[in-house]
Write a protein that holds these residues in place. Structure first.
Motif, PDB file in Angstrom:
ATOM      1  N   ALA A 121       0.831  -1.208   0.000  1.00  0.00           N
ATOM      2  CA  ALA A 121       0.000   0.000   0.000  1.00  0.00           C
ATOM      3  C   ALA A 121       0.863   1.254   0.000  1.00  0.00           C
ATOM      4  N   PHE A 122       1.894   1.282   0.821  1.00  0.00           N
ATOM      5  CA  PHE A 122       2.787   2.444   0.862  1.00  0.00           C
ATOM      6  C   PHE A 122       3.545   2.607  -0.448  1.00  0.00           C
ATOM      7  N   SER A 128      -0.163   5.113  -7.861  1.00  0.00           N
ATOM      8  CA  SER A 128      -1.602   5.159  -8.134  1.00  0.00           C
ATOM      9  C   SER A 128      -2.093   6.594  -8.225  1.00  0.00           C
ATOM     10  N   ARG A 129      -1.608   7.422  -7.335  1.00  0.00           N
ATOM     11  CA  ARG A 129      -2.032   8.829  -7.294  1.00  0.00           C
ATOM     12  C   ARG A 129      -1.728   9.533  -8.613  1.00  0.00           C
ATOM     13  N   GLU A 130      -0.520   9.308  -9.120  1.00  0.00           N
ATOM     14  CA  GLU A 130      -0.147   9.963 -10.367  1.00  0.00           C
ATOM     15  C   GLU A 130      -0.917   9.395 -11.559  1.00  0.00           C
ATOM     16  N   LEU A 131      -1.115   8.080 -11.566  1.00  0.00           N
ATOM     17  CA  LEU A 131      -1.870   7.455 -12.652  1.00  0.00           C
ATOM     18  C   LEU A 131      -3.312   7.960 -12.687  1.00  0.00           C
ATOM     19  N   GLU A 218      -2.493  16.776  -0.995  1.00  0.00           N
ATOM     20  CA  GLU A 218      -1.711  15.544  -0.926  1.00  0.00           C
ATOM     21  C   GLU A 218      -0.691  15.609   0.199  1.00  0.00           C
ATOM     22  N   ARG A 219      -0.561  14.474   0.877  1.00  0.00           N
ATOM     23  CA  ARG A 219       0.437  14.365   1.940  1.00  0.00           C
ATOM     24  C   ARG A 219       1.571  13.480   1.471  1.00  0.00           C
ATOM     25  N   LEU A 425      -6.879   3.851   4.214  1.00  0.00           N
ATOM     26  CA  LEU A 425      -7.490   5.162   3.997  1.00  0.00           C
ATOM     27  C   LEU A 425      -6.570   6.279   4.482  1.00  0.00           C
ATOM     28  N   ALA A 426      -5.851   6.029   5.573  1.00  0.00           N
ATOM     29  CA  ALA A 426      -4.907   7.031   6.074  1.00  0.00           C
ATOM     30  C   ALA A 426      -3.767   7.244   5.084  1.00  0.00           C
ATOM     31  N   ILE A 427      -3.266   6.156   4.498  1.00  0.00           N
ATOM     32  CA  ILE A 427      -2.194   6.266   3.508  1.00  0.00           C
ATOM     33  C   ILE A 427      -2.656   7.102   2.317  1.00  0.00           C
ATOM     34  N   CYS A 428      -3.902   6.873   1.895  1.00  0.00           N
ATOM     35  CA  CYS A 428      -4.434   7.571   0.718  1.00  0.00           C
ATOM     36  C   CYS A 428      -4.962   8.961   1.051  1.00  0.00           C
ATOM     37  N   GLY A 429      -5.036   9.304   2.320  1.00  0.00           N
ATOM     38  CA  GLY A 429      -5.532  10.621   2.705  1.00  0.00           C
ATOM     39  C   GLY A 429      -7.014  10.797   2.422  1.00  0.00           C
TER      40      GLY A 429
END
Length: 464
Positions: A121-122, A128-131, A218-219, A425-429
């Motif tokens: 996930a990390f 994933s965010r950029e895609l 984004e974090r 969910l925390a990882i993805c903000g």
């Protein structure tokens, strides 16, 4: 009264775990509460020191090597650049036209190869965010995509997966990680096919409604920092340790161990049954060999190998003791008089087909604890011998019991209070409100459909 005490204890465990209180503290406290409410308060301290701690210790003794090597291998894959290399390799092949499938396959390949789902996930989230941003797909669908590839078919269904959820049933049913391979593959294809179809339908609906990636603050994650990982490993080399994990596991399971006469082990260690242990030994050898390969072949490229090893080792402690504490809790509950009523009710759900009873027990306990490994461990510690006896009486192959137990535990384990869901969910903000409905669909509803399919096929045609 004893049954009510157990119910109150379980509900409080679920509620307080959702509120973020550590299971390490909750498990003994809620077990103590159940004992007090059951009227057995005079035995509270001996129940804690003997029943709770003995069950916890036995679980750690049996499964700690697997947690340790799994966490170490995952950290080595992340810090060597192998995980990122594999992820980027899949991205380069599928591009942004298939962002959901790209993320799912990247997660699936890593988790099936033995990398911890949290490490995955990390590692995958920044990609994933950029895609998703480039394809203008809603960010709220990222958690479901990661969860589908990490929390479902590669964790419980695919034969040979080194996930702890696939290893826990081994000593109880004297099976191995490749138990019921045909049914496992069918279940995996159901989850993968229906899951990607579902998420893709959400993508199309969002596009039709004019919804894009959205505006998000984004974090930064540890994998966003270029200095956090070594030089990227060539893709061909990055895949080798994953192949080693699955290949060596299969080699020792089907080739080396069956060809050896291991009776001398039982003679030297009267409490050790090779038939119940070789499945675990094969996974341990595979993970250890792949970890050694990564360390040796990347020797010149490690930024800080000692730090990587230490973080991997330390990363195994919280998961193993969380799960072991839940096992201790289950042992205390099983020792109470009120549990006999619950046990008999569960075992008699479908007396002619123990697969249904087993699936219900695993699902309920996984849902209550918010953990597939925790629920699976509690259920098998308390009811494993009964299910094995029922299977033998009904002529059911233990491999089928193994596969049903694993898949069932991977269904209800992702209710809102699940630690895996909260962490993802925390990882993805993102929040539960934004993303949980889609996560629940791919990690609860679809695995249950796969479970029903496996039970149906297994009942009709047996294990294959």
């Amino acid at each position: 009264m004893g049954t009510l005490a157990i119910a109150v204890s379980l509900l409080l465990l679920m509620f307080l775990a959702y509120r973020g209180i550590s299971v390490l503290l909750l498990a003994p406290l809620m077990a103590s509460l159940a004992v007090l409410l059951s009227g057995d308060g005079a035995f509270l301290l001996p129940i804690y020191t003997d029943t709770f701690m003995q069950a916890l210790g036995n679980y750690v003794m049996q499964f700690f090597p697997l947690f340790l090597l799994g966490a170490l291998f995952g950290q080595l894959m992340a810090d060597s650049g192998a995980a990122q290399s594999i992820s980027h390799g899949i991205v380069s092949k599928l591009d942004t036209h298939h962002v959901v499938l790209t993320v799912v396959l990247a997660c699936a390949l890593l988790t099936y190869g033995g990398v911890s789902l949290f490490v995955v996930a990390f590692a995958i989230y920044p990609i994933s965010r950029e895609l998703f941003r480039q394809a203008n797909v809603p960010k709220r669908l990222i958690p479901a995509s990661i969860a589908l590839g990490s929390f479902t078919f590669t964790m419980t269904a695919l034969p040979g997966t080194p996930a702890i959820q696939n290893a826990i049933p081994i000593p109880f049913f004297e099976t191995n990680s490749f138990a019921a391979p045909g049914l496992g593959i069918i279940a995996g294809l159901i989850m993968l096919g229906l899951g990607t179809t579902y998420i893709q339908s959400r993508v199309k609906k969002a596009a039709a409604n004019g919804e894009g990636y959205g505006t998000h603050k984004e974090r930064e994650t540890s994998t966003d920092n270029a200095d956090a990982t070594p030089i990227t490993m060539p893709l061909a080399l990055a895949i080798i340790p994953l192949i080693m994990v699955i290949g060596l596991n299969a080699l020792f399971t089907y080739g080396i161990f069956p060809s050896l006469d291991l009776s001398f082990i039982s003679e030297a260690f009267e409490n050790v049954s090779p038939d119940a242990q070789t499945g675990l030994w094969a996974i341990l050898i595979a993970l250890l060999s792949a970890s050694a390969w990564l360390i040796i072949t990347r020797w010149k490229y490690w930024l800080d190998l000692k730090d990587t090893i230490n973080r991997g080792v330390m990363g195994s402690l919280l998961p193993i003791f969380n799960t072991a504490s839940e096992v201790g809790y289950g042992a205390v509950i099983a020792s109470l008089a009120g549990f006999a009523i619950i046990r008999d009710a569960v075992l008699n759900v479908s007396p002619n087909n123990p697969l249904i009873s087993e699936a219900l027990a695993m699902s309920v306990l996984a849902g209550i604890t918010g953990s597939s490994s925790g629920g699976l461990s509690i259920a098998l510690q308390t009811l494993g011998s009964e299910y094995l006896a029922m299977a033998q009486e009904a002529g059911i192959n233990p491999e089928l019991m193994h596969r049903v137990a694993s898949i069932a535990a991977g269904g209800m384990d992702t209710l809102p209070h699940s630690g895996a869901v909260i962490t993802l969910l925390a990882i993805c903000g993102l929040t539960h409100r934004q993303s949980y409905a889609n996560v629940a669909m791919v990690t609860i509803v679809l695995p249950v459909i796969a479970l029903i399919s496996v039970i149906t096929l297994g009942t009709l045609f047996g294990s294959f």
